[in-house]
Design a protein around this motif. Structure first.
Motif, mmCIF file in Angstrom:
data_model
loop_
_atom_site.group_PDB
_atom_site.id
_atom_site.type_symbol
_atom_site.label_atom_id
_atom_site.label_comp_id
_atom_site.label_asym_id
_atom_site.label_seq_id
_atom_site.Cartn_x
_atom_site.Cartn_y
_atom_site.Cartn_z
ATOM 1 N N LEU A 163 -16.092 -22.636 13.532
ATOM 2 C CA LEU A 163 -17.171 -22.541 12.529
ATOM 3 C C LEU A 163 -18.407 -21.895 13.160
ATOM 4 N N ALA A 164 -18.694 -22.266 14.413
ATOM 5 C CA ALA A 164 -19.849 -21.682 15.117
ATOM 6 C C ALA A 164 -19.695 -20.165 15.223
ATOM 7 N N LEU A 165 -18.482 -19.721 15.524
ATOM 8 C CA LEU A 165 -18.245 -18.278 15.663
ATOM 9 C C LEU A 165 -18.438 -17.563 14.322
ATOM 10 N N ARG A 166 -17.879 -18.141 13.263
ATOM 11 C CA ARG A 166 -18.032 -17.520 11.929
ATOM 12 C C ARG A 166 -19.494 -17.467 11.525
ATOM 13 N N GLN A 167 -20.230 -18.498 11.894
ATOM 14 C CA GLN A 167 -21.650 -18.517 11.551
ATOM 15 C C GLN A 167 -22.396 -17.449 12.347
ATOM 16 N N THR A 168 -22.080 -17.353 13.648
ATOM 17 C CA THR A 168 -22.722 -16.349 14.502
ATOM 18 C C THR A 168 -22.439 -14.937 13.992
ATOM 19 N N LEU A 169 -21.207 -14.708 13.528
ATOM 20 C CA LEU A 169 -20.821 -13.375 13.052
ATOM 21 C C LEU A 169 -21.316 -13.107 11.629
ATOM 22 N N GLY A 170 -21.990 -14.097 11.036
ATOM 23 C CA GLY A 170 -22.541 -13.912 9.694
ATOM 24 C C GLY A 170 -21.490 -14.014 8.599
ATOM 25 N N GLN A 171 -20.318 -14.614 8.921
ATOM 26 C CA GLN A 171 -19.253 -14.728 7.915
ATOM 27 C C GLN A 171 -19.409 -15.968 7.051
ATOM 28 N N THR A 172 -20.182 -16.931 7.549
ATOM 29 C CA THR A 172 -20.344 -18.201 6.849
ATOM 30 C C THR A 172 -21.791 -18.662 7.003
ATOM 31 N N VAL A 173 -22.307 -19.252 5.971
ATOM 32 C CA VAL A 173 -23.651 -19.820 6.062
ATOM 33 C C VAL A 173 -23.524 -21.325 6.264
ATOM 34 N N VAL A 174 -24.160 -21.828 7.313
ATOM 35 C CA VAL A 174 -24.123 -23.256 7.622
ATOM 36 C C VAL A 174 -25.556 -23.777 7.630
ATOM 37 N N ALA A 175 -25.758 -24.970 7.131
ATOM 38 C CA ALA A 175 -27.109 -25.563 7.086
ATOM 39 C C ALA A 175 -27.725 -25.595 8.488
ATOM 40 N N ALA A 176 -29.011 -25.300 8.569
ATOM 41 C CA ALA A 176 -29.714 -25.156 9.854
ATOM 42 C C ALA A 176 -29.584 -26.409 10.725
ATOM 43 N N GLU A 177 -29.497 -27.582 10.089
ATOM 44 C CA GLU A 177 -29.435 -28.824 10.880
ATOM 45 C C GLU A 177 -28.192 -28.881 11.785
ATOM 46 N N HIS A 178 -27.175 -28.070 11.492
ATOM 47 C CA HIS A 178 -25.954 -28.093 12.302
ATOM 48 C C HIS A 178 -25.896 -26.995 13.365
ATOM 49 N N HIS A 179 -26.860 -26.074 13.356
ATOM 50 C CA HIS A 179 -26.764 -24.893 14.224
ATOM 51 C C HIS A 179 -26.689 -25.244 15.708
ATOM 52 N N ASP A 180 -27.588 -26.126 16.181
ATOM 53 C CA ASP A 180 -27.618 -26.454 17.610
ATOM 54 C C ASP A 180 -26.312 -27.112 18.039
ATOM 55 N N TYR A 181 -25.861 -28.053 17.221
ATOM 56 C CA TYR A 181 -24.604 -28.743 17.524
ATOM 57 C C TYR A 181 -23.457 -27.748 17.639
ATOM 58 N N LEU A 182 -23.327 -26.851 16.650
ATOM 59 C CA LEU A 182 -22.215 -25.897 16.637
ATOM 60 C C LEU A 182 -22.286 -24.952 17.833
ATOM 61 N N ARG A 183 -23.477 -24.486 18.151
ATOM 62 C CA ARG A 183 -23.697 -23.574 19.274
ATOM 63 C C ARG A 183 -23.211 -24.221 20.578
ATOM 64 N N ARG A 184 -23.581 -25.499 20.733
ATOM 65 C CA ARG A 184 -23.174 -26.222 21.943
ATOM 66 C C ARG A 184 -21.658 -26.357 22.019
ATOM 67 N N ARG A 185 -21.045 -26.613 20.872
ATOM 68 C CA ARG A 185 -19.589 -26.786 20.860
ATOM 69 C C ARG A 185 -18.873 -25.478 21.210
ATOM 70 N N LEU A 186 -19.481 -24.346 20.858
ATOM 71 C CA LEU A 186 -18.874 -23.054 21.187
ATOM 72 C C LEU A 186 -19.165 -22.656 22.639
ATOM 73 N N ALA A 239 -19.647 -33.612 11.201
ATOM 74 C CA ALA A 239 -20.551 -33.535 10.050
ATOM 75 C C ALA A 239 -20.745 -32.081 9.622
ATOM 76 N N ALA A 240 -20.791 -31.166 10.614
ATOM 77 C CA ALA A 240 -20.983 -29.741 10.292
ATOM 78 C C ALA A 240 -19.798 -29.214 9.481
ATOM 79 N N LEU A 241 -18.584 -29.620 9.852
ATOM 80 C CA LEU A 241 -17.394 -29.140 9.129
ATOM 81 C C LEU A 241 -17.240 -29.826 7.775
ATOM 82 N N ARG A 242 -17.712 -31.074 7.687
ATOM 83 C CA ARG A 242 -17.633 -31.774 6.397
ATOM 84 C C ARG A 242 -18.618 -31.184 5.398
#
Ligand code: ADP
Ligand code: MG
Length: 318
Positions: A163-186, A239-242
Motif C-alpha cells: 500500500l505504501a508503494l502504491r501511495q508513493t507512486l500516486g496510484q492510491t490515495v491514503v489518509a494522511a494519518e497513515h503516511h508515516d506508518y506506511l513509509r516506515r513499513r516500506l 488500520a491503514a489497510l482497513r
C-alpha cells in the motif's frame, strides 16, 4: 579518498564477535562456525533504480539491504552472525556512505551481526549483501514440509509495504494519518528473527514474504506438493489497510511484496503451542488458511466466493 581509504574509513570496524578470527583487511575473513551447528547462507542483490530509487535516502538503503537478508535467515530459523557486502558506487560519495553505514550498522548491531568482508568497485549503484547464520542440524525451517491439514499463519500485517508503494507512486490515495506508518513499513521492515528462532521444531514449513503472500505461499505449496485455501476475512490488516477498499487491501496483502513477514505452516497438534508462544511476541501471529491435498491456491472472500488476485507477486523477468 581512494578505495582502500574508503574501506578503512567505512567498513573496518572493531570486532565484536569472538567467532570472527579475522575480519575486514586481509584476503579472506576467518570465521568459526560453532561446533555442531549448520551454516545458513543467503545473498540478496539490490540495484539502484530497480529495487530502490537512485536518489533514495542512503540510510534507508543501508538498513533495508541488510534487513531483507536477515529476513531470509529468519525464515530459515537461523541465528544471524556475519555479513559480507559487495558495493558498486558511481563515486566515492562520503555523504552517501555515511548514511548507508548508519542504516546498515544500526540494524547489524541490533542483531549482533559482524561485517567481515566484501568488495568495493566503481560502477552503477548496486549492493549485494550476503548473510551467514547458525541453525542446529535438522532444525532449519524449509519450504518443503507442509502437509494437508496444516494451518497457514502469518506474522504482522502483510500488505502495508504494498500500500505504501502504491501511495508513493500516486496510484492510491491514503489518509494522511497513515503516511508515516506506511513509509516506515516500506523503508524499515523488521526482520522477524526472534519469531524464526521460536518456530524451530514447531513450524512444518516457512518462507519470508518478499513478493506477496500469494506468490510466496505458492513456493511453500510447490515445494511441499500441496495446495491451500486462504480466508480473506482472516487476513490481519493494519488500520491503514482497513481504511482502503477491501479488494485493494487484499491485493496489497496477496500481491504487494516487500513485507518481510513470515508465512508458515503448523500441524493442527502444534497450533495451540505456537499460538501460546506467539502471545509474547511484539507482532501478531494470525491463522489465515489451511493446507489441502488439491494443488493450487484458493482465496475465499468473506461470503465464501472465490477471489482472484489482480496479479500474483513480482517476477523480475516477467
Ligand atoms: P582483494 O583485492 O583481496 O579482493 P580488497 O582490496 O578488495 O581485497 O579488499 C580489502 C579488504 O577489505 C578485504 O578484507 C575485503 O573483504 C574488505 N572489503 C572490501 N570492500 C568491502 C566492503 N564494501 N565491506 C566490507 N569489507 C570490504
Ligand atoms: Mg576485492
Amino acid at each position: 579518498m581512494g578505495e582502500f581509504e574508503l574501506i578503512r574509513r567505512y567498513f573496518q570496524r572493531a570486532l565484536t564477535r569472538p567467532d570472527v578470527i579475522l575480519g575486514v583487511g586481509d584476503d579472506c575473513a576467518l570465521l568459526r562456525v560453532p561446533t555442531g551447528q549448520e551454516l545458513a547462507v543467503s545473498l540478496d542483490l539490490l540495484v539502484g533504480g530497480r529495487h530502490f530509487l537512485a536518489d533514495a535516502d542512503p540510510e534507508g538503503v543501508g538498513y533495508k539491504a541488510l534487513a531483507v537478508n536477515l529476513s531470509d535467515l529468519a525464515a530459515m530459523g537461523a541465528e544471524p552472525a556475519w555479513a559480507t557486502l559487495g558495493l558498486t558506487l558511481p563515486a566515492a560519495d562520503e555523504q552517501w556512505l555515511r548514511g548507508f553505514c548508519h542504516g546498515f550498522y544500526t540494524l547489524a548491531e541490533q542483531h549482533d551481526v559482524a561485517l567481515v568482508g566484501g568488495d568495493t568497485t566503481r560502477g552503477p549503484l548496486a549492493i549485494a549483501v550476503q548473510v551467514h547464520g547458525f541453525v542446529p542440524p535438522g532444525q532449519a525451517l524449509r519450504r518443503a514440509g507442509a502437509r494437508p491439514g496444516d494451518r497457514i499463519l502469518v506474522t504482522g500485517t502483510p500488505g502495508d509495504a504494498g500500500l505504501a508503494l502504491r501511495q508513493t507512486l500516486g496510484q492510491t490515495v491514503v489518509a494522511a494519518e497513515h503516511h508515516d506508518y506506511l513509509r516506515r513499513r516500506l523503508d524499515r521492515p523488521t526482520p522477524r528473527i526472534a519469531q524464526g528462532l521460536a518456530l524451530r521444531g514447531l513450524a512444518s514449513a516457512a518462507i519470508d514474504v518478499s513478493d506477496g503472500l500469494a506468490q510466496d505461499l505458492g513456493h511453500i505449496l510447490a515445494a511441499s506438493g500441496v495446495g491451500a485455501t486462504l480466508w480473506l476475512a482472516r487476513l490481519p490488516l493494519s488500520a491503514a489497510l482497513r481504511a482502503v477498499p477491501a479488494e485493494l487491501a487484499w491485493d496489497c496483502a496477496l500481491s504487494g511484496g516487500d513485507d518481510y513477514e513470515l508465512c508458515l505452516t503448523v500441524s493442527p497438534e502444534r497450533l495451540e503451542r505456537v499460538l501460546q508462544e506467539a502471545a509474547g511476541w511484539d507482532c501478531p501471529l494470525t491463522e489465515i488458511g489451511v493446507i489441502e491435498l488439491e494443488p493450487g491456491l484458493r482465496c475465499l472472500r468473506p461470503d465464501g466466493t472465490l477471489y482472484r488476485p489482480e496479479r500474483v507477486g513480482y517476477d523480475h523477468f516477467a
